[in-house]
Design a protein around this motif. Structure first.
Motif, PDB file in Angstrom:
ATOM      1  N   TYR A 183     110.707   1.742  24.271  1.00  0.00           N
ATOM      2  CA  TYR A 183     109.727   1.063  23.404  1.00  0.00           C
ATOM      3  C   TYR A 183     108.854   2.029  22.610  1.00  0.00           C
ATOM      4  N   THR A 206     116.794   3.988  22.664  1.00  0.00           N
ATOM      5  CA  THR A 206     117.804   2.940  22.451  1.00  0.00           C
ATOM      6  C   THR A 206     117.706   2.345  21.053  1.00  0.00           C
ATOM      7  N   LYS A 209     115.969  -2.214  20.646  1.00  0.00           N
ATOM      8  CA  LYS A 209     114.692  -2.872  20.373  1.00  0.00           C
ATOM      9  C   LYS A 209     114.210  -2.566  18.958  1.00  0.00           C
TER      10      LYS A 209
HETATM   11  C1  LIG Z   1     115.737  -2.507  27.266  1.00  0.00           C
HETATM   12  C2  LIG Z   1     115.528  -1.338  28.172  1.00  0.00           C
HETATM   13  C3  LIG Z   1     116.550  -0.431  28.459  1.00  0.00           C
HETATM   14  C4  LIG Z   1     117.998  -0.685  28.109  1.00  0.00           C
HETATM   15  O1  LIG Z   1     118.281  -0.763  26.826  1.00  0.00           O
HETATM   16  P1  LIG Z   1     119.782  -0.777  26.305  1.00  0.00           P
HETATM   17  O2  LIG Z   1     119.808   0.365  25.373  1.00  0.00           O
HETATM   18  O3  LIG Z   1     119.916  -2.094  25.621  1.00  0.00           O
HETATM   19  O4  LIG Z   1     120.728  -0.601  27.448  1.00  0.00           O
HETATM   20  C5  LIG Z   1     116.261   0.687  29.216  1.00  0.00           C
HETATM   21  N1  LIG Z   1     115.032   0.901  29.690  1.00  0.00           N
HETATM   22  C6  LIG Z   1     114.026   0.042  29.474  1.00  0.00           C
HETATM   23  C7  LIG Z   1     112.690   0.314  30.050  1.00  0.00           C
HETATM   24  C8  LIG Z   1     114.247  -1.115  28.724  1.00  0.00           C
HETATM   25  O5  LIG Z   1     113.270  -2.002  28.551  1.00  0.00           O
END
Ligand SMILES: *Cc1c(COP(=O)(O)O)cnc(C)c1O
Length: 354
Positions: A183, A206, A209
């Motif tokens: 995030y 990632t 999000k």
């Molecule tokens: C959403 C999330 C992930 C995983 O994300 P992906 O890339 O979709 O596998 C990993 N760690 C946290 C803290 C998350 O909230």
């Protein structure tokens, strides 16, 4: 139990948020981005040469790795790409946490960490967050087999300033420290800037999000070439071709459109700050989230009751039936219109029940 069942590995799996079917619903339960991916991604999808699906994809995901290197000012040898950050994190547990010493992560955090530790037989300890849901950096100073925490943390949304991240790093020169920055784009500066000084740091991010690409499954790690090489060695011992060709191309197209990325992140942050005022006005309280969700509780309305009531309205949020969390709801920041629907319902409901 049948004799052959004795040889089966028994695990308690991670439970992902619901993916309800059908239209006309407000989906604020899995922290997806409410805006579509960049038009550059959609153009790339339209123009894709389907014929090349015949061949195996580039096992090193070079195009995507180079795009990320340019974006973050790193070399290709400092970046590892995986199938969502869940894949990158799972491989990291397998690769880095083999000392036999316990790995440390907070008691309240991304619940997948415990699942991977159990799956791979990694011992672990979970220092409790303080009464305000904050990580106490002093809990991460003892001997350990590694450290992992999200920043901002989940499901609280609390961002830890970099001087505190650095406190944890400098107390752990002898083990790998993983900062899960799922995030970070909605929050403050990334720990990427600390890579120069800490070769035991791995920063994981990632596309799910902030880049609106949860459906493509793209995650990546940034760190010292020795860490990246170790991750690659384990990956190539498992499955050389994890990242499919379309994801590699579409991911690179997303990284290429910085302006769109900045704009959608800004919109979500604006909506988040407005939502804080609305929730507070209705009597809710919550940690000061810097992520794309809020973790809210109300003194007069039970979280579980509100969760069920929202679901009947086809408004999906996340409820965790766990100690200290079971009177909170985690609510993803949606579009302005989605948040309007949510608040219209809440105003009514809180007046009646609260
Ligand atoms: C959403 C999330 C992930 C995983 O994300 P992906 O890339 O979709 O596998 C990993 N760690 C946290 C803290 C998350 O909230």
């Amino acid at each position: 139990m049948r004799p052959w069942e004795k040889a089966i590995r028994r695990v308690t799996p991670y439970v992902p948020g619901e993916q309800p079917k059908g239209g006309d619903l407000v989906k604020l339960n899995t922290n997806e981005n409410p805006y579509p991916p960049s038009p550059a991604v959609l153009a790339c999808l339209r123009d894709m040469d389907g014929g090349s699906l015949r061949k195996y994809p580039d096992p090193a995901s070079s195009g995507l790795t180079e795009a990320l290197g340019a974006r973050y000012g790193l070399g290709a040898e400092q970046i590892f790409v995986g199938v969502g950050s869940d894949d990158v994190l799972a491989l990291s547990f397998l690769t880095f946490f083999n000392s036999g010493q316990p790995v440390l992560f907070p008691d309240i955090t991304y619940s997948f960490y415990k699942v991977w530790a159990e799956l791979f037989g990694v011992p672990y300890e979970t220092p409790p967050l303080d009464e305000n849901f904050r990580i106490r950096t002093e809990d991460y100073a003892g001997q350990n087999g590694g450290v992992i925490f999200p920043n901002p943390n989940a499901p609280t949304g609390i961002y830890m300033p970099l001087d505190q991240v650095e406190e944890i790093l400098s107390a752990n020169r002898d083990s790998v420290v993983i900062v899960d920055e799922a995030y970070i784009d909605f929050a403050g500066p990334s720990a990427v800037g600390l890579l120069e000084r800490y070769e035991n740091l791995l920063v994981v991010q990632t596309f799910s999000k902030s880049r609106s690409l949860a459906g493509l499954r793209i995650g990546f790690a940034m760190g010292h070439p020795r860490l990246i090489r170790a991750l690659n060695d384990v990956k190539y011992s498992f499955n050389s071709y994890t990242m499919n060709m379309p994801s590699q191309l579409l991911g690179a197209a997303s990284v290429g459109d910085e302006a769109y990325f900045q704009e959608t992140v800004r919109r979500i942050r604006d909506t988040r700050e407005k939502a804080k005022l609305r929730f507070r006005g209705l009597g809710f309280s919550f940690p000061d989230s810097q992520a794309n969700f809020l973790f809210v509780t109300h003194p007069g309305v039970q979280a579980r009751v509100l969760f069920e009531a929202l679901k009947r309205e086809r408004i999906y949020v996340r409820y965790f039936d766990a100690p200290r969390l079971d009177n909170f709801l985690r609510i993803t920041i949606g579009t302005e219109q989605e948040m309007e629907k949510l608040f219209a319902f809440l105003e009514d409901f809180v007046k009646k029940e609260g």
